[in-house]
Design a protein around this motif. Structure first.
Motif, short mmCIF file in Angstrom:
data_model
loop_
_atom_site.label_atom_id
_atom_site.label_comp_id
_atom_site.label_asym_id
_atom_site.label_seq_id
_atom_site.Cartn_x
_atom_site.Cartn_y
_atom_site.Cartn_z
N THR A 59 -12.52 -50.54 -59.90
CA THR A 59 -12.07 -51.82 -60.45
C THR A 59 -10.74 -52.26 -59.82
O THR A 59 -10.02 -53.08 -60.39
N GLY A 60 -10.42 -51.66 -58.66
CA GLY A 60 -9.31 -52.19 -57.87
C GLY A 60 -7.93 -51.60 -58.12
O GLY A 60 -6.95 -52.12 -57.64
N HIS A 61 -7.87 -50.51 -58.87
CA HIS A 61 -6.56 -49.94 -59.17
C HIS A 61 -6.18 -48.85 -58.17
O HIS A 61 -7.05 -48.20 -57.59
N GLN A 62 -4.88 -48.67 -58.00
CA GLN A 62 -4.38 -47.61 -57.14
C GLN A 62 -3.53 -46.66 -57.96
O GLN A 62 -2.86 -47.07 -58.90
N ASN A 63 -3.54 -45.40 -57.57
CA ASN A 63 -2.69 -44.43 -58.26
C ASN A 63 -1.30 -44.39 -57.65
O ASN A 63 -1.13 -44.55 -56.45
N ALA A 64 -0.33 -44.15 -58.51
CA ALA A 64 1.05 -43.94 -58.06
C ALA A 64 1.66 -42.94 -59.03
O ALA A 64 1.01 -42.52 -59.98
N TYR A 65 2.90 -42.56 -58.77
CA TYR A 65 3.55 -41.65 -59.70
C TYR A 65 5.00 -42.06 -59.94
O TYR A 65 5.77 -42.21 -59.00
N PHE A 66 5.31 -42.25 -61.20
CA PHE A 66 6.67 -42.60 -61.61
C PHE A 66 7.31 -41.38 -62.27
O PHE A 66 6.60 -40.53 -62.80
N PRO A 67 8.64 -41.31 -62.24
CA PRO A 67 9.31 -40.08 -62.69
C PRO A 67 9.27 -39.83 -64.18
O PRO A 67 9.09 -40.74 -64.98
N LEU A 68 9.49 -38.57 -64.49
CA LEU A 68 9.47 -38.05 -65.87
C LEU A 68 10.65 -38.53 -66.70
O LEU A 68 10.53 -38.79 -67.89
N ARG A 107 9.75 -39.31 -70.70
CA ARG A 107 8.87 -40.45 -70.98
C ARG A 107 7.91 -40.18 -72.14
O ARG A 107 7.19 -39.18 -72.12
N PRO A 108 7.89 -41.10 -73.10
CA PRO A 108 6.85 -41.05 -74.12
C PRO A 108 5.68 -41.92 -73.65
O PRO A 108 4.58 -41.84 -74.19
N THR A 109 5.93 -42.74 -72.67
CA THR A 109 5.02 -43.64 -71.99
C THR A 109 5.91 -44.31 -70.95
O THR A 109 7.12 -44.24 -71.05
N SER A 110 5.31 -44.93 -69.93
CA SER A 110 6.15 -45.30 -68.78
C SER A 110 6.39 -46.79 -68.57
O SER A 110 6.89 -47.18 -67.52
N GLU A 111 6.05 -47.60 -69.55
CA GLU A 111 6.24 -49.05 -69.37
C GLU A 111 7.62 -49.39 -68.79
O GLU A 111 7.74 -50.16 -67.85
N THR A 112 8.65 -48.81 -69.38
CA THR A 112 10.00 -49.25 -69.01
C THR A 112 10.38 -48.89 -67.58
O THR A 112 10.88 -49.73 -66.84
N ASN A 137 2.03 -36.39 -67.38
CA ASN A 137 2.27 -35.82 -68.71
C ASN A 137 3.29 -36.69 -69.42
O ASN A 137 4.15 -37.31 -68.78
N VAL A 138 3.20 -36.78 -70.72
CA VAL A 138 4.20 -37.49 -71.50
C VAL A 138 4.59 -36.61 -72.68
O VAL A 138 3.90 -35.64 -73.00
N LEU A 139 5.70 -36.97 -73.30
CA LEU A 139 6.21 -36.14 -74.39
C LEU A 139 6.61 -37.01 -75.58
O LEU A 139 7.39 -37.94 -75.44
N SER A 152 2.85 -32.35 -78.65
CA SER A 152 4.03 -33.08 -78.21
C SER A 152 3.90 -33.49 -76.75
O SER A 152 4.08 -34.63 -76.40
N GLU A 153 3.57 -32.53 -75.92
CA GLU A 153 3.32 -32.88 -74.52
C GLU A 153 1.82 -32.99 -74.34
O GLU A 153 1.07 -32.16 -74.84
N PHE A 154 1.38 -34.04 -73.66
CA PHE A 154 -0.04 -34.11 -73.34
C PHE A 154 -0.24 -34.79 -71.99
O PHE A 154 0.68 -35.40 -71.44
N LEU A 155 -1.43 -34.60 -71.45
CA LEU A 155 -1.77 -35.22 -70.17
C LEU A 155 -2.54 -36.50 -70.44
O LEU A 155 -3.35 -36.55 -71.36
#
Length: 485
Positions: A59-68, A107-112, A137-139, A152-155
């Motif tokens: 569906t046109g998405h690409q993967n990237a990685y933002f910091p913890l 990160r509890p989620t990475s929006e910011t 992973n988020v916490l 608390s931590e999950f993938l």
RNA sequence: CGGGACGUAGCCUAGGGGCUAAGGCGUCUGCUUUGGGAGCAGAAGAUCGGCGGUUCGAAUCCGCCCGUCCCGACCA
């Protein structure tokens, strides 16, 4: 020895824990609230992950990685967002032996952190849509945890997209919700209700949250995935403007969506029984296990025979393992592989060799079938396909059986067993009822029954005529209420 | 964060002031077995959750802490 697993009827929570531990999916960790995902549990997650990843790319998405680590100040930019997550944040205050000038949160989620970069990356309508996903992973500091379902931590995966128009972003939100529904129903064999969250249940920072809700075997609801229409909330918080086709400046429109390792818990709770884990073939680490049965004098021949057939199956694309371990008996192996959830077992002994047959035993139904060796590949494939569909059908029938229309408060109290609240699990399942739209009614029902508004199902909002089942005011929506995880 | 239960070998359990902490399961070695959790023989494996206190002496009594589970509170 035979009773490693507490029966579901005796203690559902313990049953679930027994399965997770005995099937070696996960283990507790030294840190409260976090868990070790063992190879077998991780293998299931990998299969789930790979299927989603394929769909995201389609569906046109690409993967990237933002910091913890995220600067605390970022979280504070979106008022509702920080308010929603502040109680669950873990904060890093020291680094390199010194106190940090500005604390970081994990990160509890990475929006910011993501939107802080989108500000740099988006200037023009030509930069849109921006369609990025990350596996991470988020916490979130959870007070009450459960293996896979709430740690608390999950993938998870989190998709974060930016669009030119409101309509495009709304379409994206629904497109990804549909990907979730399709994968969860077809691959995990878990029927779900797609719907919209109420104001009090939606994601902190979203305009609207869509979800897929599933029913577990104790009739509680489990939120299995969410897709959020974020409007321009984060664009405004992070000042992400773009030059439109018309030449004006406008804030971009956003979505975010996620599913997590909680899905592994959902699979366990939806399909398993008192003998252990039951897995849909499509996500099982191995679809078929061979249990050879032999004595010393027949050992070589039986093993060679089993290996030969397993090679044929592998060539046909079936994931197979041969359990040729000498140190345990066939009876032991039967029980062990049932505990582990392998969808199909093939027993092969001298008698079967003689008759040129195989014994196929289904994990889901226990059904035993003798098939000619010549038909091994087609019979195995047919059995696996049938297991896949019947797991789904069975779960769907269960949900229907425990979903009921309820029209008034006494009906809700009765359905959720408000009388015996707190002791037995006297809750009925999903109550489908009309609702006026007020949070006060949600709170009132929750206080009385522990049931919450799970969602307003999509495609079930037509012809709303009548009154709110809780307060009696004119109804605006049709909603599902249930106790939930 | 409140209430409850529990913590003794990898797992389950006994022992509730006094010799060297007991048993079952599992594990390892050997033999023997293998169509629904086999048998015999031998062996290894425990700072009794942690810290502190009482005592001549603590797995045992007391205090604090940690962890797990259950019930609440809280929780996209």
């Amino acid at each position: 020895m035979a009773d490693k697993i507490t029966p579901k009827e005796v203690d559902y929570s313990q049953w679930y824990i027994d399965i997770v531990l005995n099937a070696k999916l996960a283990d507790y960790s030294p840190v409260k609230g976090s868990m070790v995902i063992r190879p077998r549990g991780y293998a299931i997650w990998e299969r789930i992950r790979d299927e989603f990843d394929r769909r995201f790319k389609e569906t046109g998405h690409q993967n990237a990685y933002f910091p913890l680590l995220i600067p605390m100040s970022f979280l504070e930019k979106e008022a509702e967002h920080v308010e929603g997550f502040a109680p669950e944040l873990a904060v890093v205050t020291h680094g390199g032996g010194e106190k940090l000038e500005e604390p970081y949160c994990i990160r509890p989620t990475s929006e910011t952190i993501i939107w802080s970069k989108y500000k740099d990356w988006i200037q023009s309508w030509r930069d849109l849509p921006l369609l990025i996903n990350q596996w991470a992973n988020v916490l979130r500091w959870e007070k009450r945890t459960r293996l896979f379902l709430r740690t608390s931590e999950f993938l998870w995966q989190e998709g974060h997209t930016a669009h030119e128009t409101r309509e495009e972003a709304e379409e994206e939100t629904l497109r990804m919700l549909e990907v979730y529904r399709d994968v969860v129903e077809r691959h995990l064999c878990i029927p779900v209700v797609t719907g919209i969250k109420s104001e009090s249940e939606k994601f902190a920072g979203a305009v609207q949250t869509y979800c897929i809700e599933a029913m577990m075997q104790d009739r509680k609801a489990l939120q299995a995935g969410t897709s959020h229409f974020l409007g321009q909330n984060f664009a405004k918080a992070f000042d992400v403007k773009f030059q439109t086709r018309a030449g004006n400046l406008d804030y971009v429109w956003a979505t975010s969506w996620g599913v997590s390792t909680r899905l592994v818990g959902a699979v366990i709770m939806t399909h398993s029984d008192d003998k252990g884990l039951v897995l849909p073939p499509s996500i099982a680490p191995e679809e078929v296990v061979f249990v050879p049965i032999y004595k010393n004098d027949t050992k070589a021949a039986v093993l060679a025979y089993a290996n030969k057939i397993s090679v044929e199956l592998k060539a046909a694309g079936v994931r197979v393992i041969v359990d040729s371990d000498d140190s345990s008996s066939p009876g032991w192996k039967f029980a062990e592989w049932e505990m582990r959830g392998t969808p199909l077992r093939i027993e092969i002994g001298p008698r079967d060799m003689q008759a040129e047959k195989l014994v196929l035993v289904r994990r889901d139904s226990g059904e035993k079938k003798f098939v000619p060796v010549a038909e091994a590949v087609s019979a195995v494939k047919a059995a696996l396909a049938d297991i896949q569909t019947s797991l789904y059908e069975k779960a769907k029938a269960f949900r229907l059986e425990h979903t009921q229309d309820v029209t008034d408060l006494p009906g809700l109290l009765e359905f959720f067993g408000a009388e015996g609240m707190g002791t037995a699990d006297a809750h009925g399942g999903f109550a489908r009822a009309l609702w006026c739209g007020s949070a006060a009614c949600e709170a009132d029902l929750k206080a009385k029954t522990k049931a919450t508004l799970r969602c307003m199902p999509l495609g079930d909002q037509e012809g709303i005529e009548g009154v709110c089942a809780i307060c009696g005011a004119p109804a605006k929506h049709r909603a599902l209420f249930a106790r939930n995880y």
